[in-house]
Each structure stands twice: as structure tokens, then as C-alpha cells.
Write an enzyme that holds these catalytic residues in place. Sequence first.
Site, PDB file in Angstrom:
ATOM      1  N   GLU A  40       0.713  -1.303  -0.058  1.00  0.00           N
ATOM      2  CA  GLU A  40      -0.107  -0.134   0.066  1.00  0.00           C
ATOM      3  C   GLU A  40       0.998   1.307  -0.099  1.00  0.00           C
ATOM      4  OE1 GLU A  40      -3.494   1.808   2.882  1.00  0.00           O
ATOM      5  OE2 GLU A  40      -2.085   0.605   3.689  1.00  0.00           O
ATOM      6  N   LYS A 106      -9.638   2.533  -2.071  1.00  0.00           N
ATOM      7  CA  LYS A 106      -9.908   2.014  -0.879  1.00  0.00           C
ATOM      8  C   LYS A 106     -11.375   2.445  -0.322  1.00  0.00           C
ATOM      9  CE  LYS A 106      -7.422   1.807   3.496  1.00  0.00           C
ATOM     10  NZ  LYS A 106      -6.220   2.188   4.201  1.00  0.00           N
ATOM     11  N   CYS A 140      -5.579  -2.773   2.729  1.00  0.00           N
ATOM     12  CA  CYS A 140      -5.179  -2.730   4.232  1.00  0.00           C
ATOM     13  C   CYS A 140      -6.609  -2.943   5.118  1.00  0.00           C
ATOM     14  CB  CYS A 140      -4.537  -1.660   4.529  1.00  0.00           C
ATOM     15  SG  CYS A 140      -3.441  -1.516   6.077  1.00  0.00           S
TER      16      CYS A 140
END
Length: 255
Positions: A40, A106, A140
Site C-alpha cells: 500500500e 480504498k 489494508c
Amino acid sequence: MKVALIQSSLFWENSIANRNHFEEKINAITEKVYLIVLPEMFMTGFTMNPKSLAETMQGETIMWLQSLAKAKKSAITGSLIIKENNNFYNRLVFVFPSGEIQFYDKRHLFTLAGEDKVYTFGKEKLIVNYLGWEICLLVCYDLRFPVFARNVEDYDLLIYVANWPKTRINAWDILLKARSVENMCYTIGVNRIGEDQNNLEYVGHSQAVDFLGNYILEPQENEGIFIVELNKDKLLETRKKLGFLNDRDSFELKS
């Protein structure tokens, strides 16, 4: 399909140093792989300063990724900071060997670090079709939210790229296995190592888990390039034998 996981430290908010660093690592891969996975925010580290660091989808890093993917004849994926329509996104890009790009923004922004204050969350789940594999790409903190990752699309491979700190690494290990088992898919997690400007320590634990929760690659703590081989025939054979996904719940996901 052979996949290369690159676990590395990152240069804080230094895109030039990170590009040079990862180009060296990618060019060091001599074995034929079809997908290369980076962490990431691999260009900057997990920073909350996007204004001075954001790039565009026509910017230098995107063009660099396209060039590398073409040269290596391999897809490359990882997330970086993108500015679009005056918004900042933690955007995971999937760059095909042809240079074509698909992306996922995300969805679950990490409120504990204030990510939701400076970045805009994504709304759309992305399933990439690549070499006959259906691949779900997440980032994540998404790992903590199983409903969004639920395998209603019959995808084959689930990938998480992360900056996941040492203090919570046990959760990372547990949840990656859980996502594999509940979704009957291969799961790959690629995390960074080292220390960032916020004095957070990262110990990696990049890993690959099969559709029954067995390690293909056990959690790694050192910097390195780790290559795993995934077998879709075995996956489909197991799904046919153990039809757990046939009994999954139907649900509607609201933004």
C-alpha cells in the site's frame, strides 16, 4: 499462476527514491511471473499529506508502472495517492502487461489515523479478469470488513496490499486466513517492513494462503521477493467437492 510478493521498507514521502528502489527489485526477478504485488502507498508510505504528493492517472508513476509491466510481460499491482476531480484517493491500480489499467479506490479509510479526513472513499468493488483468473483487489483496513470482501462473484484470488503495523500484526495473520476459508479462495497479503515517520514499526508478514486456510507462503519478516504458485484447477476441484459457497447468504450492500 506464479505471483511475486515484494516486501520492502519504504522511503518516506520520496517517490523518486521509491521508484528507483522498486524498479531495481522488479528487474531482479529472473523467474517468469505473471503478477507482481507491491505494498500500500508504495511511493510514499502511509502519509496523510496528499496535497504535495498526489499524482494523476497520467503521471510519472503510472507511466513508469506501464513501462515496467510491458518490459516484464507481467501485471503489477499496488496502491498510491491519486488526485482526481479535486479529491484524493488511496488508489490500488492493476496494470496489465499491455499497459491497460483498472483501479480500486480504498473503501474503508483508516479513521484511527485520520485517513477519512483527507482521502475520499471508494464505492465500487473491483474484480479483475486476468489470464482466466478472477481477482479481487482490496487495501489494508478493508481486511477488517468481511461483508465487502464476501465472495459473491466467485472470484479465485483475493489480494490485500497494506501498511499494517507490528502492534496489530496478529490480527493481520488471523484475518487473512479467515478471508481465505470463508471465501474459498487463494488470499495474498503484501505488507511493508521498517519504520515510518510516525515511529510505527512494520514487520511485514506478507503471506499466501490457500482456499482451505493452509499456508503456501508463511508470514515473512525480512525484506525480499517471494514467489508463489497458485493452481486454479485445485481450487475449482475443491469448490466442487466442498460446495460451501453454494450456501452463502444473499445480501444487499449499501454505500
